[in-house]
Design a protein around this motif. Structure first.
Motif, PDB file in Angstrom:
ATOM      1  N   CYS A  74      -7.227 -13.463-105.235  1.00 36.73           N
ATOM      2  CA  CYS A  74      -8.225 -12.908-106.166  1.00 36.73           C
ATOM      3  C   CYS A  74      -8.359 -13.734-107.446  1.00 36.73           C
ATOM      4  O   CYS A  74      -9.474 -14.072-107.856  1.00 36.73           O
ATOM      5  CB  CYS A  74      -7.875 -11.468-106.523  1.00 36.73           C
ATOM      6  SG  CYS A  74      -7.947 -10.349-105.121  1.00 36.73           S
ATOM      7  N   MET A  75      -7.240 -14.036-108.102  1.00 33.84           N
ATOM      8  CA  MET A  75      -7.304 -14.796-109.358  1.00 33.84           C
ATOM      9  C   MET A  75      -7.934 -16.173-109.161  1.00 33.84           C
ATOM     10  O   MET A  75      -8.797 -16.564-109.940  1.00 33.84           O
ATOM     11  CB  MET A  75      -5.913 -14.911-109.990  1.00 33.84           C
ATOM     12  CG  MET A  75      -5.385 -13.620-110.576  1.00 33.84           C
ATOM     13  SD  MET A  75      -6.291 -13.016-112.010  1.00 33.84           S
ATOM     14  CE  MET A  75      -5.817 -14.217-113.237  1.00 33.84           C
ATOM     15  N   PRO A  76      -7.554 -16.949-108.134  1.00 36.73           N
ATOM     16  CA  PRO A  76      -8.226 -18.244-107.943  1.00 36.73           C
ATOM     17  C   PRO A  76      -9.719 -18.116-107.647  1.00 36.73           C
ATOM     18  O   PRO A  76     -10.513 -18.932-108.113  1.00 36.73           O
ATOM     19  CB  PRO A  76      -7.485 -18.872-106.761  1.00 36.73           C
ATOM     20  CG  PRO A  76      -6.137 -18.256-106.790  1.00 36.73           C
ATOM     21  CD  PRO A  76      -6.368 -16.851-107.270  1.00 36.73           C
ATOM     22  N   ILE A  77     -10.121 -17.083-106.898  1.00 37.11           N
ATOM     23  CA  ILE A  77     -11.549 -16.894-106.616  1.00 37.11           C
ATOM     24  C   ILE A  77     -12.303 -16.607-107.910  1.00 37.11           C
ATOM     25  O   ILE A  77     -13.371 -17.167-108.159  1.00 37.11           O
ATOM     26  CB  ILE A  77     -11.755 -15.771-105.573  1.00 37.11           C
ATOM     27  CG1 ILE A  77     -11.329 -16.265-104.189  1.00 37.11           C
ATOM     28  CG2 ILE A  77     -13.211 -15.309-105.550  1.00 37.11           C
ATOM     29  CD1 ILE A  77     -11.306 -15.181-103.132  1.00 37.11           C
ATOM     30  N   VAL A  78     -11.747 -15.747-108.752  1.00 42.70           N
ATOM     31  CA  VAL A  78     -12.390 -15.455-110.037  1.00 42.70           C
ATOM     32  C   VAL A  78     -12.451 -16.716-110.886  1.00 42.70           C
ATOM     33  O   VAL A  78     -13.483 -17.041-111.487  1.00 42.70           O
ATOM     34  CB  VAL A  78     -11.637 -14.319-110.771  1.00 42.70           C
ATOM     35  CG1 VAL A  78     -12.121 -14.164-112.196  1.00 42.70           C
ATOM     36  CG2 VAL A  78     -11.785 -13.013-110.018  1.00 42.70           C
ATOM     37  N   PHE A  79     -11.342 -17.459-110.936  1.00 46.37           N
ATOM     38  CA  PHE A  79     -11.313 -18.694-111.728  1.00 46.37           C
ATOM     39  C   PHE A  79     -12.349 -19.692-111.222  1.00 46.37           C
ATOM     40  O   PHE A  79     -13.110 -20.256-112.003  1.00 46.37           O
ATOM     41  CB  PHE A  79      -9.923 -19.328-111.690  1.00 46.37           C
ATOM     42  CG  PHE A  79      -9.883 -20.671-112.359  1.00 46.37           C
ATOM     43  CD1 PHE A  79      -9.842 -20.761-113.742  1.00 46.37           C
ATOM     44  CD2 PHE A  79      -9.905 -21.848-111.619  1.00 46.37           C
ATOM     45  CE1 PHE A  79      -9.814 -21.998-114.370  1.00 46.37           C
ATOM     46  CE2 PHE A  79      -9.875 -23.074-112.238  1.00 46.37           C
ATOM     47  CZ  PHE A  79      -9.825 -23.157-113.613  1.00 46.37           C
ATOM     48  N   LEU A  80     -12.387 -19.922-109.915  1.00 53.62           N
ATOM     49  CA  LEU A  80     -13.344 -20.891-109.370  1.00 53.62           C
ATOM     50  C   LEU A  80     -14.782 -20.431-109.585  1.00 53.62           C
ATOM     51  O   LEU A  80     -15.665 -21.246-109.861  1.00 53.62           O
ATOM     52  CB  LEU A  80     -13.069 -21.131-107.888  1.00 53.62           C
ATOM     53  CG  LEU A  80     -11.813 -21.937-107.582  1.00 53.62           C
ATOM     54  CD1 LEU A  80     -11.556 -21.966-106.083  1.00 53.62           C
ATOM     55  CD2 LEU A  80     -11.910 -23.341-108.134  1.00 53.62           C
ATOM     56  N   GLY A  81     -15.026 -19.128-109.463  1.00 50.79           N
ATOM     57  CA  GLY A  81     -16.371 -18.618-109.725  1.00 50.79           C
ATOM     58  C   GLY A  81     -16.793 -18.877-111.161  1.00 50.79           C
ATOM     59  O   GLY A  81     -17.895 -19.376-111.417  1.00 50.79           O
ATOM     60  N   LEU A  82     -15.921 -18.557-112.107  1.00 51.54           N
ATOM     61  CA  LEU A  82     -16.234 -18.811-113.511  1.00 51.54           C
ATOM     62  C   LEU A  82     -16.333 -20.303-113.801  1.00 51.54           C
ATOM     63  O   LEU A  82     -17.156 -20.740-114.600  1.00 51.54           O
ATOM     64  CB  LEU A  82     -15.187 -18.161-114.408  1.00 51.54           C
ATOM     65  CG  LEU A  82     -15.180 -16.639-114.414  1.00 51.54           C
ATOM     66  CD1 LEU A  82     -13.983 -16.114-115.190  1.00 51.54           C
ATOM     67  CD2 LEU A  82     -16.473 -16.102-114.994  1.00 51.54           C
ATOM     68  N   PHE A  83     -15.509 -21.082-113.146  1.00 47.10           N
ATOM     69  CA  PHE A  83     -15.524 -22.534-113.328  1.00 47.10           C
ATOM     70  C   PHE A  83     -16.847 -23.136-112.849  1.00 47.10           C
ATOM     71  O   PHE A  83     -17.445 -23.965-113.513  1.00 47.10           O
ATOM     72  CB  PHE A  83     -14.347 -23.152-112.571  1.00 47.10           C
ATOM     73  CG  PHE A  83     -14.320 -24.647-112.610  1.00 47.10           C
ATOM     74  CD1 PHE A  83     -13.959 -25.307-113.771  1.00 47.10           C
ATOM     75  CD2 PHE A  83     -14.657 -25.394-111.494  1.00 47.10           C
ATOM     76  CE1 PHE A  83     -13.932 -26.685-113.815  1.00 47.10           C
ATOM     77  CE2 PHE A  83     -14.629 -26.762-111.525  1.00 47.10           C
ATOM     78  CZ  PHE A  83     -14.265 -27.418-112.690  1.00 47.10           C
ATOM     79  N   LEU A  84     -17.308 -22.686-111.686  1.00 41.36           N
ATOM     80  CA  LEU A  84     -18.566 -23.217-111.153  1.00 41.36           C
ATOM     81  C   LEU A  84     -19.766 -22.789-111.975  1.00 41.36           C
ATOM     82  O   LEU A  84     -20.768 -23.503-112.030  1.00 41.36           O
ATOM     83  CB  LEU A  84     -18.732 -22.803-109.695  1.00 41.36           C
ATOM     84  CG  LEU A  84     -17.755 -23.459-108.721  1.00 41.36           C
ATOM     85  CD1 LEU A  84     -17.920 -22.872-107.329  1.00 41.36           C
ATOM     86  CD2 LEU A  84     -17.920 -24.964-108.697  1.00 41.36           C
ATOM     87  N   ILE A  85     -19.679 -21.621-112.617  1.00 41.63           N
ATOM     88  CA  ILE A  85     -20.774 -21.174-113.474  1.00 41.63           C
ATOM     89  C   ILE A  85     -20.880 -22.051-114.720  1.00 41.63           C
ATOM     90  O   ILE A  85     -21.971 -22.425-115.133  1.00 41.63           O
ATOM     91  CB  ILE A  85     -20.586 -19.691-113.876  1.00 41.63           C
ATOM     92  CG1 ILE A  85     -20.788 -18.803-112.654  1.00 41.63           C
ATOM     93  CG2 ILE A  85     -21.543 -19.286-114.989  1.00 41.63           C
ATOM     94  CD1 ILE A  85     -20.383 -17.363-112.877  1.00 41.63           C
ATOM     95  N   SER A  86     -19.756 -22.380-115.300  1.00 39.13           N
ATOM     96  CA  SER A  86     -19.768 -23.183-116.537  1.00 39.13           C
ATOM     97  C   SER A  86     -18.747 -24.307-116.425  1.00 39.13           C
ATOM     98  O   SER A  86     -17.621 -24.176-116.872  1.00 39.13           O
ATOM     99  CB  SER A  86     -19.452 -22.301-117.732  1.00 39.13           C
ATOM    100  OG  SER A  86     -18.172 -21.744-117.581  1.00 39.13           O
ATOM    101  N   ILE A  87     -19.148 -25.416-115.842  1.00 37.42           N
ATOM    102  CA  ILE A  87     -18.249 -26.551-115.662  1.00 37.42           C
ATOM    103  C   ILE A  87     -18.196 -27.359-116.955  1.00 37.42           C
ATOM    104  O   ILE A  87     -19.227 -27.808-117.441  1.00 37.42           O
ATOM    105  CB  ILE A  87     -18.717 -27.449-114.505  1.00 37.42           C
ATOM    106  CG1 ILE A  87     -18.776 -26.650-113.218  1.00 37.42           C
ATOM    107  CG2 ILE A  87     -17.823 -28.663-114.368  1.00 37.42           C
ATOM    108  CD1 ILE A  87     -19.422 -27.378-112.083  1.00 37.42           C
ATOM    109  N   PRO A  88     -16.999 -27.538-117.539  1.00 41.53           N
ATOM    110  CA  PRO A  88     -16.900 -28.374-118.732  1.00 41.53           C
ATOM    111  C   PRO A  88     -17.296 -29.822-118.418  1.00 41.53           C
ATOM    112  O   PRO A  88     -17.090 -30.317-117.314  1.00 41.53           O
ATOM    113  CB  PRO A  88     -15.417 -28.295-119.123  1.00 41.53           C
ATOM    114  CG  PRO A  88     -14.876 -27.138-118.370  1.00 41.53           C
ATOM    115  CD  PRO A  88     -15.728 -26.947-117.164  1.00 41.53           C
ATOM    116  N   GLU A  89     -17.832 -30.493-119.402  1.00 46.73           N
ATOM    117  CA  GLU A  89     -18.335 -31.857-119.228  1.00 46.73           C
ATOM    118  C   GLU A  89     -17.287 -32.820-118.650  1.00 46.73           C
ATOM    119  O   GLU A  89     -17.587 -33.571-117.734  1.00 46.73           O
ATOM    120  CB  GLU A  89     -18.859 -32.381-120.571  1.00 46.73           C
ATOM    121  CG  GLU A  89     -19.488 -33.748-120.490  1.00 46.73           C
ATOM    122  CD  GLU A  89     -20.715 -33.791-119.582  1.00 46.73           C
ATOM    123  OE1 GLU A  89     -20.900 -34.809-118.904  1.00 46.73           O
ATOM    124  OE2 GLU A  89     -21.464 -32.792-119.542  1.00 46.73           O
TER     125      GLU A  89
END
Length: 194
Positions: free
Chosen positions: A173-188
């Protein structure tokens, strides 16, 4: 990045509390601590050190280090106090001994030394020794962790359903949430990986 550590630790606490609603007979503090505090130190640093080289590895190490500033403040400052059940109503001098642990003091010293004297203030021989110590710390930490788990054999006395639930939340669950948030806002700096 330190703010992200606060966010994901808080998210882990919320998810753990939901987990406790599903299984009320589970102990309270341990599942929350296991879900909130991730394997974000040695494991990612070891993977970066052994799998990547050059500028990409350096940038990712710096990002993990900045994340660990916030995480270590939470983990080593609040984690032991949380597990012991200490309530902080008003922070006193006595409470600071629970917050100012050796990892926190090391981070503060490291940041202060670079800010005061610059990045190259330490003599090269000392830097070389600390680099060798850092290089052996990854494999040594894994050996110590494995030995500790074997010695205490916590798995023999634990509720297997609780272990499976906490593992599912922490590893799925935690990695899925992290990857979802990461893909929404990828740092430069990380756009090179996408």
């Amino acid at each position: 990045f330190p703010v992200l550590a606060f966010f994901f630790t808080g998210l882990g606490i919320v998810i753990a509390r939901v987990l406790l609603l599903l299984r009320p007979q589970m102990p309270r503090r341990e599942p929350i601590a296991l879900t909130a505090f991730q394997n974000c130190g040695y494991l990612p640093l070891a993977l970066i050190a052994y799998l990547l080289r050059g500028d990409i590895a350096d940038r990712l190490m710096i990002m993990v280090f900045f994340y660990l500033i916030g995480f270590n403040i939470l983990m080593w400052g609040g984690g032991p106090a949380f597990l012991k059940g200490i309530k902080f109503k008003a922070v006193s001098i006595n409470d600071l001994k629970h917050i100012m642990t050796p990892p926190i003091l090391t981070i503060l010293f490291s940041l202060a030394s670079v800010l005061l004297w610059g990045p190259g203030w330490m003599p090269a021989p000392a830097t070389h020794v600390f680099k060798m110590i850092g290089d052996i710390s990854f494999p040594c930490s894994l050996v110590v962790l494995g030995g500790t788990l074997y010695i205490f054999r916590a798995y023999m006395h634990a509720d297997i359903v609780s272990i499976i639930l906490v593992s599912f939340v922490k590893l799925i669950c935690m990695p899925i949430v992290f990857l979802g948030l990461f893909l929404i806002s990828i740092p430069e700096p990380l756009r090179i990986f996408v």
